[in-house]
Design a protein around this motif. Structure first.
Motif, PDB file in Angstrom:
ATOM      1  N   VAL A 165       0.732  -1.129  -0.194  1.00  0.00           N
ATOM      2  CA  VAL A 165      -0.034  -0.037  -0.054  1.00  0.00           C
ATOM      3  C   VAL A 165       0.809   1.287   0.127  1.00  0.00           C
ATOM      4  O   VAL A 165       0.633   2.079  -0.713  1.00  0.00           O
ATOM      5  N   PHE A 166       1.790   1.272   1.026  1.00  0.00           N
ATOM      6  CA  PHE A 166       2.699   2.637   0.756  1.00  0.00           C
ATOM      7  C   PHE A 166       4.063   2.665   0.529  1.00  0.00           C
ATOM      8  O   PHE A 166       4.704   3.581   0.364  1.00  0.00           O
ATOM      9  N   GLY A 167       4.416   1.327  -0.010  1.00  0.00           N
ATOM     10  CA  GLY A 167       5.933   1.171  -0.184  1.00  0.00           C
ATOM     11  C   GLY A 167       6.991   0.768   0.973  1.00  0.00           C
ATOM     12  O   GLY A 167       6.633   1.287   2.056  1.00  0.00           O
ATOM     13  N   ALA A 168       7.921   0.122   0.786  1.00  0.00           N
ATOM     14  CA  ALA A 168       8.722  -0.294   1.777  1.00  0.00           C
ATOM     15  C   ALA A 168       9.702   0.892   2.466  1.00  0.00           C
ATOM     16  O   ALA A 168       9.477   0.960   3.670  1.00  0.00           O
ATOM     17  N   LYS A 169       9.932   2.148   1.704  1.00  0.00           N
ATOM     18  CA  LYS A 169      10.460   3.079   2.405  1.00  0.00           C
ATOM     19  C   LYS A 169       9.649   4.047   3.362  1.00  0.00           C
ATOM     20  O   LYS A 169      10.351   4.631   4.144  1.00  0.00           O
ATOM     21  N   ALA A 170       8.551   3.888   3.256  1.00  0.00           N
ATOM     22  CA  ALA A 170       7.589   4.572   4.158  1.00  0.00           C
ATOM     23  C   ALA A 170       7.744   4.086   5.604  1.00  0.00           C
ATOM     24  O   ALA A 170       7.356   4.864   6.760  1.00  0.00           O
ATOM     25  N   GLU A 171       7.989   2.911   5.708  1.00  0.00           N
ATOM     26  CA  GLU A 171       8.152   2.252   7.105  1.00  0.00           C
ATOM     27  C   GLU A 171       6.893   2.439   7.993  1.00  0.00           C
ATOM     28  O   GLU A 171       6.940   2.823   9.220  1.00  0.00           O
ATOM     29  N   ILE A 172       5.705   2.224   7.366  1.00  0.00           N
ATOM     30  CA  ILE A 172       4.325   2.281   8.251  1.00  0.00           C
ATOM     31  C   ILE A 172       4.314   1.396   9.086  1.00  0.00           C
ATOM     32  O   ILE A 172       4.245  -0.095   8.733  1.00  0.00           O
ATOM     33  N   GLN A 173       3.806   1.406  10.323  1.00  0.00           N
ATOM     34  CA  GLN A 173       3.601   0.460  11.235  1.00  0.00           C
ATOM     35  C   GLN A 173       2.395   0.214  11.787  1.00  0.00           C
ATOM     36  O   GLN A 173       1.667  -0.911  11.694  1.00  0.00           O
ATOM     37  N   GLU A 174       1.294   1.389  11.595  1.00  0.00           N
ATOM     38  CA  GLU A 174      -0.120   1.241  11.951  1.00  0.00           C
ATOM     39  C   GLU A 174      -0.933   1.891  10.687  1.00  0.00           C
ATOM     40  O   GLU A 174      -0.224   2.989  10.243  1.00  0.00           O
ATOM     41  N   GLY A 175      -2.035   1.679  10.673  1.00  0.00           N
ATOM     42  CA  GLY A 175      -2.954   2.361   9.292  1.00  0.00           C
ATOM     43  C   GLY A 175      -4.538   2.086   9.456  1.00  0.00           C
ATOM     44  O   GLY A 175      -4.728   1.411  10.434  1.00  0.00           O
ATOM     45  N   ALA A 176      -4.916   2.998   8.770  1.00  0.00           N
ATOM     46  CA  ALA A 176      -6.490   2.978   8.678  1.00  0.00           C
ATOM     47  C   ALA A 176      -6.756   2.493   7.279  1.00  0.00           C
ATOM     48  O   ALA A 176      -6.558   3.319   6.255  1.00  0.00           O
ATOM     49  N   ILE A 177      -7.179   1.346   7.004  1.00  0.00           N
ATOM     50  CA  ILE A 177      -7.387   0.972   5.702  1.00  0.00           C
ATOM     51  C   ILE A 177      -9.135   1.123   5.377  1.00  0.00           C
ATOM     52  O   ILE A 177      -9.897   0.475   5.975  1.00  0.00           O
ATOM     53  N   CYS A 178      -9.773   1.895   4.455  1.00  0.00           N
ATOM     54  CA  CYS A 178     -11.041   2.431   4.531  1.00  0.00           C
ATOM     55  C   CYS A 178     -11.477   2.100   3.102  1.00  0.00           C
ATOM     56  O   CYS A 178     -11.030   2.455   2.122  1.00  0.00           O
ATOM     57  N   LYS A 179     -12.478   1.339   3.066  1.00  0.00           N
ATOM     58  CA  LYS A 179     -13.006   0.872   1.995  1.00  0.00           C
ATOM     59  C   LYS A 179     -13.919   1.744   1.041  1.00  0.00           C
ATOM     60  O   LYS A 179     -14.831   2.515   1.947  1.00  0.00           O
ATOM     61  N   ILE A 180     -13.761   2.392   0.305  1.00  0.00           N
ATOM     62  CA  ILE A 180     -14.500   3.452  -0.639  1.00  0.00           C
ATOM     63  C   ILE A 180     -15.928   2.856  -0.982  1.00  0.00           C
ATOM     64  O   ILE A 180     -15.885   1.630  -1.510  1.00  0.00           O
ATOM     65  N   ARG A 181     -16.897   3.584  -0.687  1.00  0.00           N
ATOM     66  CA  ARG A 181     -18.391   3.212  -0.744  1.00  0.00           C
ATOM     67  C   ARG A 181     -18.800   3.558  -2.078  1.00  0.00           C
ATOM     68  O   ARG A 181     -20.112   3.851  -2.539  1.00  0.00           O
ATOM     69  N   SER A 182     -18.190   3.686  -3.335  1.00  0.00           N
ATOM     70  CA  SER A 182     -18.470   4.076  -4.556  1.00  0.00           C
ATOM     71  C   SER A 182     -19.324   2.848  -5.093  1.00  0.00           C
ATOM     72  O   SER A 182     -19.053   1.714  -4.829  1.00  0.00           O
TER      73      SER A 182
END
Length: 227
Positions: A165-182
């Motif tokens: 989702v963010f790429g390895a360089k971002a080093e993201i630990q926590e996230g909010a994955i939100c489903k688009i309601r389109s």
């Protein structure tokens, strides 16, 4: 024949004093004789104890009031930012502009470490940069588990999901994955942080849910206008 006397319990005393609130007014000598032990073992009069309790309750009330005012200030600031974000979303007329504007707003105004709007579609269906497209069959394998029960996933992200989702360089630990309601295209709004606790599972999702509604509405509107 002896008279059976009922043993007086602490509950009986409490009930009696509750029903006879003027007892100590009518019997001041009883009030003077009362002493209350501190945890330290020192004794204090009932009046001193009442004063201490009133002061304690007062301090607690002041503390709660300060917290309430602080939360009100934070909520007001959040409302202003949400209002600005809604304006940006509704004034976007291309999916790419909508996506990049939303991402930049979260990065700059909400100080999230990473933000991605990603669509699950074929590359030639919409005018969207390839970097924000994941083929539907691949997306199903990646996101089906975390979005099966909830439209908004909060919490720790494993390395594989974070890197996709963010790429390895971002080093993201926590996230909010939100489903688009389109109704026109599937996708996600993904927010990421390098700090623990920003998107923990116990966080409220009311704000994100509202943003998702507005974002999804504008996505559908843009697609309808292009057809």
């Amino acid at each position: 024949m002896g008279i059976l006397k009922k043993k007086i319990t602490e509950k009986d005393v409490v009930n009696y004093l509750s029903e006879n609130s003027d007892f100590f007014i009518n019997n001041p000598q009883a009030l003077e004789a009362l002493e209350i032990k501190h945890d330290s073992g020192d004794a204090e009069s009932l009046i001193e104890r009442q004063v201490a309790l009133i002061k304690e309750k007062s301090n607690k009330t002041v503390s709660q009031l300060k917290e309430l005012l602080s939360n009100a200030h934070l909520n007001e600031a959040l409302f202003i930012k949400v209002k600005d974000l809604v304006k940006i979303i509704l004034n976007s007329h291309q999916l790419e502009d909508l996506s990049s504007s939303t991402e930049n707003f979260f990065l700059n105004e909400f100080e999230t470490d990473a933000c991605k709007v990603i669509f699950f579609t074929q590359e030639d269906l919409f005018k969207i940069e390839p970097k924000r497209i994941i083929l539907p069959e691949i997306a199903t394998q990646i996101f089906s588990n975390i979005l099966r029960e909830k439209e908004i996933f909060l919490g720790e992200l494993n390395n594989e999901l974070s890197n996709i989702v963010f790429g390895a360089k971002a080093e993201i630990q926590e996230g909010a994955i939100c489903k688009i309601r389109s109704e026109k295209v599937a996708g996600i709004l993904a927010l990421g942080t390098q700090k623990e606790g920003k998107y923990s599972k116990d966080k409220d999702t009311l704000f994100l849910s509202f943003v998702l509604d507005v974002l999804s509405y504008q996505i559908d509107k843009i697609i309808e206008n292009k057809n």
